[in-house]
Design a protein around this motif. Structure first.
Motif, short mmCIF file in Angstrom:
data_model
loop_
_atom_site.label_atom_id
_atom_site.label_comp_id
_atom_site.label_asym_id
_atom_site.label_seq_id
_atom_site.Cartn_x
_atom_site.Cartn_y
_atom_site.Cartn_z
N GLN A 138 -2.70 -10.08 17.51
CA GLN A 138 -2.01 -10.48 16.97
C GLN A 138 -3.09 -11.40 15.87
OE1 GLN A 138 1.09 -13.03 16.96
NE2 GLN A 138 1.43 -11.35 18.39
N PHE A 139 -2.70 -11.60 14.71
CA PHE A 139 -4.08 -11.78 13.38
C PHE A 139 -3.42 -13.31 13.26
CE2 PHE A 139 -2.94 -6.72 13.68
CZ PHE A 139 -3.94 -5.85 13.82
N PRO A 140 -5.40 -13.27 13.37
CA PRO A 140 -5.92 -14.84 12.36
C PRO A 140 -4.69 -14.85 11.18
CG PRO A 140 -7.29 -13.74 13.33
CD PRO A 140 -6.63 -12.58 13.72
N ALA A 141 -4.15 -16.16 10.88
CA ALA A 141 -3.57 -15.88 9.55
C ALA A 141 -4.62 -16.11 8.18
CB ALA A 141 -3.34 -17.32 9.25
N ASP A 142 -6.30 -16.33 8.59
CA ASP A 142 -7.29 -16.24 8.11
C ASP A 142 -7.56 -15.25 7.62
OD1 ASP A 142 -7.72 -16.73 10.50
OD2 ASP A 142 -9.78 -17.95 9.04
N ARG A 143 -7.32 -14.15 8.63
CA ARG A 143 -8.06 -12.91 8.48
C ARG A 143 -6.57 -11.14 9.07
NH1 ARG A 143 -11.97 -11.98 13.83
NH2 ARG A 143 -9.62 -11.09 14.55
N PRO A 144 -5.81 -11.30 7.81
CA PRO A 144 -4.52 -10.43 8.41
C PRO A 144 -5.14 -9.19 8.72
CG PRO A 144 -5.03 -10.77 5.78
CD PRO A 144 -6.03 -11.92 6.52
N LEU A 145 -4.62 -8.12 9.13
CA LEU A 145 -4.93 -6.51 9.28
C LEU A 145 -5.14 -5.92 7.89
CD1 LEU A 145 -5.36 -3.74 11.09
CD2 LEU A 145 -2.94 -4.31 10.26
N LEU A 146 -5.80 -5.46 6.94
CA LEU A 146 -6.86 -4.70 6.44
C LEU A 146 -6.70 -2.79 7.32
CD1 LEU A 146 -7.28 -4.25 4.15
CD2 LEU A 146 -10.27 -4.14 4.69
N ASN A 147 -5.02 -2.59 6.82
CA ASN A 147 -5.22 -1.35 7.86
C ASN A 147 -6.15 -0.11 6.58
OD1 ASN A 147 -4.09 1.19 8.28
ND2 ASN A 147 -1.89 0.38 8.70
N LEU A 148 -6.75 0.85 6.69
CA LEU A 148 -7.73 1.90 6.43
C LEU A 148 -7.52 3.17 7.20
CD1 LEU A 148 -10.92 -0.66 4.39
CD2 LEU A 148 -8.55 0.44 3.87
N SER A 149 -6.29 2.89 7.51
CA SER A 149 -6.08 4.23 8.78
C SER A 149 -5.48 5.43 7.90
CB SER A 149 -5.34 3.74 9.77
OG SER A 149 -4.46 3.14 9.79
N GLN A 150 -4.78 4.90 7.22
CA GLN A 150 -3.64 6.35 7.03
C GLN A 150 -4.32 6.84 5.81
OE1 GLN A 150 0.37 6.33 7.39
NE2 GLN A 150 0.66 8.53 7.55
N ALA A 151 -4.07 8.25 5.18
CA ALA A 151 -4.63 8.46 4.41
C ALA A 151 -3.56 8.74 3.02
CB ALA A 151 -5.05 10.11 4.11
N ALA A 152 -2.77 7.39 2.67
CA ALA A 152 -1.32 7.61 2.28
C ALA A 152 -2.00 6.47 1.13
CB ALA A 152 -0.52 7.97 2.76
N PRO A 153 -0.82 6.82 0.06
CA PRO A 153 -0.84 5.98 -1.29
C PRO A 153 0.67 4.38 -0.27
CG PRO A 153 -0.37 7.51 -2.37
CD PRO A 153 -0.23 8.30 -0.91
N ALA A 154 0.01 3.26 -1.23
CA ALA A 154 0.65 2.06 -0.08
C ALA A 154 1.82 2.22 -0.67
CB ALA A 154 -0.11 1.22 0.15
N ASP A 155 1.52 2.69 -2.29
CA ASP A 155 2.63 1.83 -3.65
C ASP A 155 3.35 3.13 -3.19
OD1 ASP A 155 1.62 -0.68 -3.95
OD2 ASP A 155 -0.21 0.51 -5.25
N PRO A 156 5.36 2.40 -4.05
CA PRO A 156 6.05 3.32 -4.33
C PRO A 156 5.65 4.48 -5.97
CG PRO A 156 7.05 1.93 -4.91
CD PRO A 156 5.48 0.98 -4.31
N PRO A 157 5.90 5.31 -5.90
CA PRO A 157 5.79 5.86 -7.32
C PRO A 157 6.20 4.77 -8.54
CG PRO A 157 7.83 7.89 -5.70
CD PRO A 157 7.06 6.15 -5.61
N PRO A 158 5.61 5.55 -9.54
CA PRO A 158 5.61 3.93 -10.78
C PRO A 158 7.02 4.38 -11.14
CG PRO A 158 4.98 6.73 -11.53
CD PRO A 158 4.51 6.23 -10.20
N GLN A 159 7.49 3.42 -11.56
CA GLN A 159 8.80 2.41 -12.22
C GLN A 159 9.38 3.62 -13.12
OE1 GLN A 159 10.71 1.35 -14.98
NE2 GLN A 159 12.56 1.09 -14.38
#
Length: 398
Positions: free
Chosen positions: A27-48
């Protein structure tokens, strides 16, 4: 009672999945959400535009839904050969290119061609954990090669590890997890060593599109006989955000690829049809967009360098492509530190113990002292948040 393959039982669990279990019920505080820097992968989908092209392919290209050639779409193999010949100022032919279901499969297929149980392969440490996992599963000994303070491997030290069961040397540049870009002269020296000793030199260039250097990062492809020793691996996933579509490549001799074809036909039969066509469309249409992606990653790299320059308790060992590999200041091993950072700072990083042997396993102690930060998954605001949280936890302690 069911029995299991002892080699598989002895293989470490997938590190990214293991790290996800650390946050499964957190459970992460509302003012300190998880910052996930574990995986080497783009977080976004391919460009439109690419997503639109993929939608059109799904609706109009019947062949995209059918079995295709085991070694990949001929048009994509030809495009890779042309672009690589230009980028590396060398000669790569279409019959020296195979397309795979991701770069991990490119590695597993290549190793399966070269080595079997009882053989050994040289891996610099810190290593990419999936490389080590596959060798362990296959009963192939990973001969671990310690790197220097700049995370660079030494060909002479590698030569001392070679025996009559050594089959290959594996290098990753830009490096995962270290971020280091191997100088061209080091790659050439490893090529010469591998050729002299009758070994394959496997160079994984998954992150080549984000190399900070302009021009070709090495001259290995300028050698007219490059394919008698060099096997290059590549991933389209990072360049075009196609991680879920699993598209990679192998550049190697036709003789090597003939054996790869047997292995692939028994595993996936053919690479993903939609993913291959998406990769080809990206190569044909997204050059400017990819150049912009590279500039953004380099800007994030600069932000990481600047941030750690202001945090004297932390030491950067390597920074480049998607990663920073850093020495933490805490009096605890990195796996303990990484879990504590989840609770204390809402940060998910991977410990060095996932990338190399501990002291108890014969390591130098570097694994316990280091963390990998996949900063490519954070924008400028995210990187600023990373350093605010590291500063706070450094000041108060774990």
């Amino acid at each position: 009672m069911t029995t299991f393959n002892p080699a598989l039982l002895a293989t470490d669990p997938p590190p990214v999945m293991e790290a996800r279990r650390w946050i499964e019920h957190a459970q992460f505080p509302a003012d300190r959400p998880l910052l996930n820097l574990s995986q080497a992968a783009p977080a976004d989908p391919p460009p439109q535009p690419l997503r639109q092209a993929m939608a059109d392919i799904v609706l109009t290209d019947t062949a995209a839904h059918l079995y295709g050639p085991v070694l990949g779409l001929p048009e994509l193999r030809a495009r890779v050969a042309t672009d690589w010949s230009h980028a590396y100022v060398g000669t790569v032919r279409p019959d020296q290119v195979a397309i795979t279901s991701g770069c991990n499969q490119a590695f597993t297929a290549t190793i399966s061609v070269l080595a079997g149980a009882g053989d050994n392969v040289i891996l610099p440490i810190p290593f990419y954990f999936n490389h080590k996992m596959w060798l362990d599963m296959a009963g192939i000994d990973a001969r671990l090669l310690e790197t220097d303070a700049a995370l660079l491997p030494d060909p002479e030290a590698a030569a001392a590890l070679i025996d009559d069961r050594t089959r290959a040397i594996v290098l990753v540049s830009p490096n995962n997890p270290g971020g280091v870009e191997y100088p061209a002269e080091i790659l050439a020296a490893f090529r010469d060593l591998a050729r002299a000793r009758g070994l394959a030199l496997i160079v994984d260039e998954t992150y080549r599109d984000f190399d900070a250097r302009d021009g070709a990062p090495h001259d290995l492809f300028t050698d007219p006989d490059w394919d008698d020793v060099l096997i290059q691996l590549y991933s389209f996933s990072k360049a075009y955000r196609l991680t879920g579509h699993r598209v990679g490549a192998i550049c190697a001799s036709p003789a090597h690829l003939a054996q790869v074809e047997k292995w692939l036909d028994s595993v996936t039969i053919c690479p993903n049809g939609l993913g291959q066509r998406a990769a080809l469309w990206g190569m044909e249409n997204l050059g400017d967009w990819l150049a912009g992606e590279r500039r953004e990653i380099l800007a994030r790299r600069a932000a990481m360098d600047a941030g750690f320059a202001a945090q004297s308790d932390w030491k950067v060992l390597g920074c480049g492509a998607y990663f920073a590999y850093v020495q933490h200041p805490f009096d605890a091993p990195s796996d303990v530190v990484a879990k504590a950072l989840v609770d204390r700072a809402s940060l998910l990083l991977l410990p060095g113990t996932m990338f190399g042997p501990t002291v108890a396993q014969g390591g130098s102690g570097r694994a316990e002292a280091t963390l990998r930060i996949a900063y490519a998954n954070a924008d400028a605001a995210g990187i600023a948040t990373l350093f605010d949280r590291l500063a706070a936890v450094t000041e108060t302690g774990l």
